[in-house]
Design an enzyme around this catalytic site. Structure first.
Site, PDB file in Angstrom:
ATOM      1  N   ASP A   1      42.380  51.573  12.508  1.00 40.41           N
ATOM      2  CA  ASP A   1      42.857  50.296  13.038  1.00 40.41           C
ATOM      3  C   ASP A   1      43.834  49.718  12.020  1.00 40.41           C
ATOM      4  O   ASP A   1      43.447  49.094  11.044  1.00 40.41           O
ATOM      5  CB  ASP A   1      41.675  49.349  13.259  1.00 40.41           C
ATOM      6  CG  ASP A   1      42.111  47.972  13.737  1.00 40.41           C
ATOM      7  OD1 ASP A   1      43.329  47.684  13.723  1.00 40.41           O
ATOM      8  OD2 ASP A   1      41.238  47.164  14.096  1.00 40.41           O
TER       9      ASP A   1
ATOM     10  N   PHE B   1      36.550  43.784  11.779  1.00 36.89           N
ATOM     11  CA  PHE B   1      37.136  42.910  12.795  1.00 36.89           C
ATOM     12  C   PHE B   1      38.162  43.724  13.566  1.00 36.89           C
ATOM     13  O   PHE B   1      39.208  44.090  13.036  1.00 36.89           O
ATOM     14  CB  PHE B   1      37.800  41.670  12.201  1.00 36.89           C
ATOM     15  CG  PHE B   1      38.327  40.750  13.282  1.00 36.89           C
ATOM     16  CD1 PHE B   1      37.483  39.845  13.904  1.00 36.89           C
ATOM     17  CD2 PHE B   1      39.642  40.834  13.705  1.00 36.89           C
ATOM     18  CE1 PHE B   1      37.946  39.023  14.934  1.00 36.89           C
ATOM     19  CE2 PHE B   1      40.109  40.021  14.729  1.00 36.89           C
ATOM     20  CZ  PHE B   1      39.260  39.113  15.336  1.00 36.89           C
TER      21      PHE B   1
ATOM     22  N   LYS C   1      50.352  43.545  16.450  1.00 37.52           N
ATOM     23  CA  LYS C   1      50.911  42.458  15.647  1.00 37.52           C
ATOM     24  C   LYS C   1      52.375  42.670  15.288  1.00 37.52           C
ATOM     25  O   LYS C   1      53.250  42.359  16.078  1.00 37.52           O
ATOM     26  CB  LYS C   1      50.031  42.204  14.422  1.00 37.52           C
ATOM     27  CG  LYS C   1      48.633  41.704  14.804  1.00 37.52           C
ATOM     28  CD  LYS C   1      47.919  41.079  13.649  1.00 37.52           C
ATOM     29  CE  LYS C   1      46.488  40.703  14.011  1.00 37.52           C
ATOM     30  NZ  LYS C   1      46.405  39.619  15.009  1.00 37.52           N
TER      31      LYS C   1
END
Length: 401
Positions: free
Chosen positions: A226, A141, A255
């Site tokens: 990532d 994801f 984030k």
């Protein structure tokens, strides 16, 4: 209808149904706790998918944001501003890299990493134009843009968005042999999550990340990590790759870099990689804006103390010990994760992950389900041991009684 019901009804009537949130309407939050419009308090055990690593309403971050709000919030990159150079310098130092390219969201940062890898492949490695290939892992994801969902294996994320972007090859996560077989002369990068969050907090087998680093170095391929969910203290280290002493060619961050205050993301790499860009070839109106830089600089300062990495390590050991005890009851099939991050596979006989999340909500604990009977636990790193234990008590009550 009460305030909660009115708010949910309005959201259902006028908001696109691209999410299926739990039926709670948050009004205020502080630390690891949120309060809804009816005045009920909930322990946040999700932390905005790690965007809120440093808690709701962190005073240092709010003060940094407020001070910058009084000065200047946006210039666009048409001009320099006085927070940009410091942000790039400090983030590059935190990552041990030469350069930083700031964006806003995680998906934008992944898109930037893809563009960087392809441009590097053509300009540096010498891959023929239009043939650059990036290898990714199944169950990944990385975001929801049309390019990113093109290499997703999740039907919900991918279906009905074709035609899909070519240039990606999917291999099994954790399988070095499959990765090695997939690399060819047109491969420019391997893009991986060091821990797969959305897939259920999947930790790769020991030696996998060092093996990826070895293969990519030997074959002149970029290793892109990532770390949007896994970095900045969540797993007990600044980066999840640190657990195996692996340094990728490129970090993708987001984030928690914005502290839950503003969206901030970035790609960090050395000059021989990020130096491929020339003026006008990539950009963002809001990327690297003064407000984002001010908040992110405070995040970096917090991380440099090591306090939150230590808390995630210490409380994470306790979290995983307690969750491991539930495996012995038969209520939980397995537990995975690192630091204050766990994927918990619930015995299907006890309900779906969504149903367990709803029962926990009724007891004042907020988590999120994924992939059927799995729930994710990722509280803010500011959570106290007492609050963590209380949350785990509610989980035991829901699962064991």
């Amino acid at each position: 209808m009460n305030a909660t019901e009115r708010s949910i009804a309005a959201a259902e009537a006028h908001g696109a149904h691209n999410y299926h949130p739990l039926p709670v309407v948050v009004a205020t939050a502080e630390g690891a706790w949120m309060t809804d419009v009816e005045g009920r308090r909930y322990l946040d055990m999700l932390a905005g998918y790690s965007a809120l690593n440093f808690g709701h309403g962190n005073r240092r971050l709010l003060d940094a944001a407020k001070a910058q709000l009084e000065r200047v919030t946006l210039t666009s990159r048409a001009f320099h501003h006085d927070r940009y150079a410091e942000f790039c310098t400090e983030l590059a130092a935190l990552c041990g890299k030469d350069m930083v390219l700031p964006m806003n969201t995680g998906a934008e940062a992944i898109e930037t990493a893809i563009k960087t890898a392809r441009k590097w492949g053509y300009r540096v490695k010498g891959v023929p134009d239009g043939r650059a290939k990036i290898i990714v892992a199944d169950n990944n994801f990385h975001g929801r843009t049309t390019t990113i969902v093109s290499f997703s294996t999740d039907p919900e994320a991918r279906a009905d968005y074709g035609p899909y972007t070519p240039g990606f090859e999917i291999v099994p996560y954790g399988d070095l042999a499959a990765l090695e077989a997939a690399i060819d002369e047109d491969t420019v990068a391997v893009l991986l999550e060091p821990i797969q969050g959305e897939a259920g907090v999947l930790v790769p087998p020991p030696g996998y990340l060092p093996g990826v680093r070895r293969l990519t170095t030997e074959r002149n391929v970029l290793f892109i990590a990532d770390e949007i969910q896994s970095a900045l203290g969540r797993t007990g280290h600044t980066f999840a790759c640190d657990h195996e002493d692996v340094v990728p060619d490129m970090y993708v961050l987001g984030k928690a870099l914005g502290g839950g205050v503003v969206p901030v993301s970035a790609v960090a790499a050395d000059r021989d990689v990020l130096g491929v860009f020339r003026p006008g070839e990539h950009g963002s109106t809001f990327g690297g804006n003064p407000l984002a830089c001010a908040v992110a600089l405070e995040v970096i300062a917090i991380l440099k103390t090591g306090e939150y990495q230590e808390r995630a390590t210490r409380l994470g050991e306790h979290l995983h010990h307690e969750l491991g005890l539930l495996v012995g009851t038969g209520a939980v099939q397995s537990v995975r994760g690192r630091g204050l991050w766990a994927g918990v596979d619930i015995a299907p006989s006890l309900g779906t992950g969504r149903e367990v999340s709803e029962r926990l909500m009724e007891r004042g604990v907020l988590v999120k389900d994924t992939h059927g009977s799995t729930i994710r636990i990722a509280p803010p790193l500011v959570i106290s041991k007492e609050d963590l234990d209380w949350g785990l008590e509610q989980l035991r009550a829901v699962l064991v009684g």
